[in-house]
Design an enzyme around this catalytic site. Structure first.
Site, mmCIF file in Angstrom:
data_model
loop_
_atom_site.group_PDB
_atom_site.id
_atom_site.type_symbol
_atom_site.label_atom_id
_atom_site.label_comp_id
_atom_site.label_asym_id
_atom_site.label_seq_id
_atom_site.Cartn_x
_atom_site.Cartn_y
_atom_site.Cartn_z
ATOM 1 N N ARG A 232 1.763 -3.615 -0.055
ATOM 2 C CA ARG A 232 1.441 -4.921 0.518
ATOM 3 C C ARG A 232 0.849 -5.795 -0.582
ATOM 4 O O ARG A 232 0.030 -5.327 -1.380
ATOM 5 C CB ARG A 232 0.406 -4.775 1.639
ATOM 6 C CG ARG A 232 0.977 -4.321 2.963
ATOM 7 C CD ARG A 232 1.807 -5.408 3.645
ATOM 8 N NE ARG A 232 2.309 -4.995 4.938
ATOM 9 C CZ ARG A 232 3.544 -4.537 5.171
ATOM 10 N NH1 ARG A 232 4.423 -4.449 4.198
ATOM 11 N NH2 ARG A 232 3.907 -4.203 6.390
ATOM 12 N N GLU A 261 3.378 -14.262 1.414
ATOM 13 C CA GLU A 261 4.844 -14.354 1.509
ATOM 14 C C GLU A 261 5.261 -15.384 2.544
ATOM 15 O O GLU A 261 4.592 -15.516 3.567
ATOM 16 C CB GLU A 261 5.400 -12.976 1.901
ATOM 17 C CG GLU A 261 5.155 -11.947 0.826
ATOM 18 C CD GLU A 261 5.533 -10.535 1.265
ATOM 19 O OE1 GLU A 261 6.101 -10.361 2.357
ATOM 20 O OE2 GLU A 261 5.250 -9.620 0.492
ATOM 21 N N HIS A 279 10.487 -9.149 -1.117
ATOM 22 C CA HIS A 279 10.181 -8.157 -0.063
ATOM 23 C C HIS A 279 11.472 -7.555 0.516
ATOM 24 O O HIS A 279 11.774 -7.724 1.698
ATOM 25 C CB HIS A 279 9.322 -8.774 1.056
ATOM 26 C CG HIS A 279 8.583 -7.723 1.853
ATOM 27 N ND1 HIS A 279 7.346 -7.923 2.400
ATOM 28 C CD2 HIS A 279 8.921 -6.450 2.209
ATOM 29 C CE1 HIS A 279 6.954 -6.833 3.052
ATOM 30 N NE2 HIS A 279 7.893 -5.925 2.945
HETATM 31 C C1 8YV Z 1 9.958 -4.956 6.260
HETATM 32 C C2 8YV Z 1 7.800 -3.613 5.839
HETATM 33 O O1 8YV Z 1 10.317 -5.649 5.118
HETATM 34 O O2 8YV Z 1 8.051 -1.643 7.082
HETATM 35 C C3 8YV Z 1 7.282 -2.467 6.616
HETATM 36 O O3 8YV Z 1 6.058 -2.369 6.746
HETATM 37 O O4 8YV Z 1 7.088 -4.362 5.273
HETATM 38 C C4 8YV Z 1 9.262 -3.778 5.703
HETATM 39 O O5 8YV Z 1 9.985 -2.689 6.057
HETATM 40 C C5 8YV Z 1 9.411 -5.862 7.224
HETATM 41 O O6 8YV Z 1 9.037 -5.269 8.398
HETATM 42 C C6 8YV Z 1 10.431 -6.966 7.515
HETATM 43 O O7 8YV Z 1 9.808 -8.118 7.701
#
Ligand code: 8YV
Length: 313
Positions: A232, A261, A279
């Protein structure tokens, strides 16, 4: 009667298709008047679909008095107030495991791209500089280097396997030493940063990890060290990272996640010693399909009175 479901964040078509027959689906994120939609359907909504990484507004959940379960898309759930859900007895599910391989692939991809300067070399070639200026220059190599993985969970372990295929040594940081894990453990992140060539962050977001990668950690990593973030953005002090990169106090950074983001600070975008990705960790056709499938299967299981597949609470 079909249960009313509220979708809080944009979801791919496969999620909508899977819900079409069994549920009455409302979408909040694209509602022209969110308050009006909540006032209208809020009292009957029994299930919600959220993105665990996006902030979920408590005021929205407060407007759903009959909410029984939230099926969250993503393995991270820093955007969800789990204590609030527990206090209200709301079941929360998420999508672990199905994204492990995609996450590990992008991590190694970013590392190779950083070490071998692939994006820079691509630009150099496109701009025809090879012909006009001569060879691109020499780059770094992963072979024989040590990678320190901060957060050796399901994703971290897949990264570790692939790093070994690249002939790297693996060590890891975590609060507790894991049984039957063959890699040396560090309980002190700074100490690990000192000892490794690559510091890879797979830590979850949230208050406990906010800005844990700060100027001190970057200085411990040192001018030969690389920072990789696929966890993150908020776990890194982005301003301190930019300073460290600018002053070459670390060699480079490969980043898939950012503090705010989709905003990426100009300070990062203008640097040469970074590789940036918007991301994309889980963003493959296959993995996103599997994540969506798990989201809808959890929801269906709950409303069929069956055990959910991947509970968080
Ligand atoms: C995705 C993520 O990019 O699973 C997560 O925690 O950050 C990612 O897999 C996200 O959920 C899509 O917006």
């Amino acid at each position: 009667m079909k249960p009313d479901i509220l979708i809080l964040s944009p979801m791919q078509p496969s999620v909508h298709e899977a819900l079409r027959d069994g549920f009455i689906v409302h979408t909040l994120h694209d509602a022209p008047d969110k308050a009006a939609l909540l006032a209208k359907v809020g009292p009957t909504v029994r299930g919600a679909i959220a993105n665990g990484g996006h902030g979920v507004d408590i005021a929205v959940l407060d407007a759903l008095p009959k909410l029984e379960m939230i099926s969250s898309f993503g393995v991270g759930y820093d955007g969800l107030d789990i204590e609030y859900c527990k206090a209200r007895g709301i079941k929360v599910t998420y999508t672990p495991n199905v994204l492990n391989d995609a996450m590990a692939e992008i991590t190694l991809g970013l590392m190779i791209a950083m070490a071998r300067q692939l994006p820079q070399a691509d630009r150099y070639t496109r701009e025809n500089k090879w012909e006009t200026n001569g060879p691109f220059g020499l780059t770094a190599e992963l072979t024989g280097k040590t990678v320190g993985i901060a957060g050796l969970g399901r994703v971290g372990k897949e990264i570790a396997l692939r790093a070994q295929a690249f002939k790297m040594q693996v060590v890891y940081f975590g609060r507790t030493k894991q049984d039957f894990v063959p890699y040396p453990h560090y309980s002190d992140l700074k100490q690990m940063a000192r000892d490794v060539d690559w510091l890879v962050n797979v830590m979850p977001g949230g208050a406990a990890t906010a800005k844990m990668f700060d100027a001190e950690i970057f200085d411990a990593l040192g001018p030969e060290g690389y920072f990789v973030n696929v966890g993150r953005g908020a776990t890194a002090d982005e301003a301190a990272l930019i300073e460290a990169l600018k002053a070459k106090r670390i060699a480079g950074a490969a980043l898939d996640v950012f503090e705010k983001e989709p905003g990426v600070p100009a300070g990062l975008r203008e640097l040469d010693n970074v590789v940036l990705s918007p991301h994309q960790g889980s963003a493959t056709e296959k993995t996103r399909w599997m994540m969506g499938d798990l989201v809808t299967r959890n929801l269906k299981a709950w409303f069929d009175g069956k055990p959910v597949l991947t509970p968080l609470t």
